[in-house]
Design a protein around this motif. Sequence first.
Motif, PDB file in Angstrom:
ATOM      1  N   GLU A  21       0.825  -1.210   0.000  1.00 16.83           N
ATOM      2  CA  GLU A  21       0.000   0.000   0.000  1.00 16.83           C
ATOM      3  C   GLU A  21       0.858   1.258   0.000  1.00 16.83           C
ATOM      4  O   GLU A  21       0.592   2.215  -0.750  1.00 16.83           O
ATOM      5  CB  GLU A  21      -0.919  -0.020   1.231  1.00 16.83           C
ATOM      6  CG  GLU A  21      -1.743   1.233   1.454  1.00 16.83           C
ATOM      7  CD  GLU A  21      -2.935   1.365   0.527  1.00 16.83           C
ATOM      8  OE1 GLU A  21      -3.611   2.413   0.582  1.00 16.83           O
ATOM      9  OE2 GLU A  21      -3.198   0.431  -0.258  1.00 16.83           O
ATOM     10  N   HIS A 258      -6.979  -5.548   3.242  1.00 19.48           N
ATOM     11  CA  HIS A 258      -6.876  -4.400   2.333  1.00 19.48           C
ATOM     12  C   HIS A 258      -7.468  -3.142   2.974  1.00 19.48           C
ATOM     13  O   HIS A 258      -6.916  -2.037   2.823  1.00 19.48           O
ATOM     14  CB  HIS A 258      -7.573  -4.705   1.013  1.00 19.48           C
ATOM     15  CG  HIS A 258      -7.007  -5.874   0.289  1.00 19.48           C
ATOM     16  ND1 HIS A 258      -5.688  -5.946  -0.111  1.00 19.48           N
ATOM     17  CD2 HIS A 258      -7.573  -7.054  -0.100  1.00 19.48           C
ATOM     18  CE1 HIS A 258      -5.466  -7.097  -0.715  1.00 19.48           C
ATOM     19  NE2 HIS A 258      -6.597  -7.787  -0.717  1.00 19.48           N
ATOM     20  N   ASP A 259      -8.578  -3.292   3.683  1.00 17.08           N
ATOM     21  CA  ASP A 259      -9.151  -2.150   4.394  1.00 17.08           C
ATOM     22  C   ASP A 259      -8.261  -1.728   5.558  1.00 17.08           C
ATOM     23  O   ASP A 259      -8.112  -0.531   5.835  1.00 17.08           O
ATOM     24  CB  ASP A 259     -10.556  -2.492   4.893  1.00 17.08           C
ATOM     25  CG  ASP A 259     -11.584  -2.555   3.772  1.00 17.08           C
ATOM     26  OD1 ASP A 259     -11.443  -1.784   2.801  1.00 17.08           O
ATOM     27  OD2 ASP A 259     -12.511  -3.377   3.861  1.00 17.08           O
ATOM     28  N   THR A 262      -5.307   0.300   4.288  1.00 18.23           N
ATOM     29  CA  THR A 262      -5.771   1.634   3.903  1.00 18.23           C
ATOM     30  C   THR A 262      -5.906   2.517   5.130  1.00 18.23           C
ATOM     31  O   THR A 262      -5.494   3.688   5.117  1.00 18.23           O
ATOM     32  CB  THR A 262      -7.113   1.546   3.159  1.00 18.23           C
ATOM     33  OG1 THR A 262      -6.946   0.811   1.953  1.00 18.23           O
ATOM     34  CG2 THR A 262      -7.643   2.933   2.824  1.00 18.23           C
ATOM     35  N   TYR A 333     -11.812   6.923   6.940  1.00 18.01           N
ATOM     36  CA  TYR A 333     -11.776   5.477   6.694  1.00 18.01           C
ATOM     37  C   TYR A 333     -13.154   4.974   6.296  1.00 18.01           C
ATOM     38  O   TYR A 333     -14.150   5.265   6.968  1.00 18.01           O
ATOM     39  CB  TYR A 333     -11.295   4.775   7.959  1.00 18.01           C
ATOM     40  CG  TYR A 333     -11.449   3.273   7.968  1.00 18.01           C
ATOM     41  CD1 TYR A 333     -10.710   2.480   7.106  1.00 18.01           C
ATOM     42  CD2 TYR A 333     -12.316   2.651   8.865  1.00 18.01           C
ATOM     43  CE1 TYR A 333     -10.835   1.097   7.124  1.00 18.01           C
ATOM     44  CE2 TYR A 333     -12.443   1.273   8.903  1.00 18.01           C
ATOM     45  CZ  TYR A 333     -11.707   0.502   8.036  1.00 18.01           C
ATOM     46  OH  TYR A 333     -11.841  -0.872   8.060  1.00 18.01           O
TER      47      TYR A 333
END
Length: 373
Positions: A21, A258-259, A262, A333
Amino acid sequence: MAGSVLITGGAGFIGSHLADELLRHGYRVRVLDSLVLQVHGPDGRRPGYLDPEVELIKGDVRDAAAVQRALAGTEAVFHLASMVGVGQSMYEIEQYTSVNNCGTAVLLEAMAHAKGHRKLIVASSMSIYGEGRYLDADGLCYDDVRRPLEQLQRGRWEPFNRRSEPLRPVATPEDKSPSLASVYALSKYDQERMALIVGECYRIPVIALRFFNVYGTRQALSNPYTGVLAIFASRLMNGNPPRIYEDGLQQRDFVSVHDVVTACRLALQVDQQQAQFFNIGSGANVSVLEVLQRFRRVLNCDGIEPEITGNYRAGDIRHCFADISSARSVLGYAPRISFDDGLAELAGWLEGEVAIDRVSEAHAELTQRGLTL
């Protein structure tokens, strides 16, 4: 070009995804990782999934010289290095305390003495809450729920108040008081609080991210103390029945890696005036049994029935899932990976993986030590 970032424990599951990321957003990434056997196998080699642009320093976070070398020239630190697992923490007490607590102390001391004021993002855990927040029939809030041993011995899993009335679980916000039910939870809380205390003293900007049940590709499938979906995968891939403690109706918040990464990047980039901490989850709750049922369907393993033990495991809690409104409003978020999509990605990755099923060994170890009822 963005700055240079250090990730402790960055060769592991979450750390390697975080490296990806950050690279995508122009950061230079350095990783400090000891490549422990339980996660990376006996060879201790650089994992193939770690991007070749990542600079890897093989070293222990408790080694002050290695930490100082890893910090040189960096502008921010993600501290992910930890021993992970509630059950194992209840008998490998010294090891968890050494790696998690002392390792954090070594890192903080190095950051305090280094020139400049790097930002620090600490990987905390939902485990610090113990039981989540509950309400009774009148809407009264309960933040100090504990299930008595006598109740668990009778197989009564749901929490009650002092009048023996049932309680209803609701989303747990950051202001819920900690209730530390395992050595692992204690160590994660210690990491978080130590970072916040030292950060305030030395003007190091600190954010603690309280991860809920993170799942996704690259989890160590042969580690019986990793995330529950990886443990289920290990059993199913070997044709063995997944083991579920209690009755399987305990509720959790499963969030895609993946979240999570982030959220980590957003925490790095947010304009910060004071130390902060945030829940990082999906904002949804699902029972462990339902998770397994959906995972079995994705893997075409409907014929392998689970073993619902009816046993309690020391350190486990009944219900806890995240209120993520604070992370939404402050960090921006917004979870984007649905659970079905996340399971499909995980299933696709598993097709090329090999898992050594050590779950029975781990269960036997807990039983032998009297850590299950």
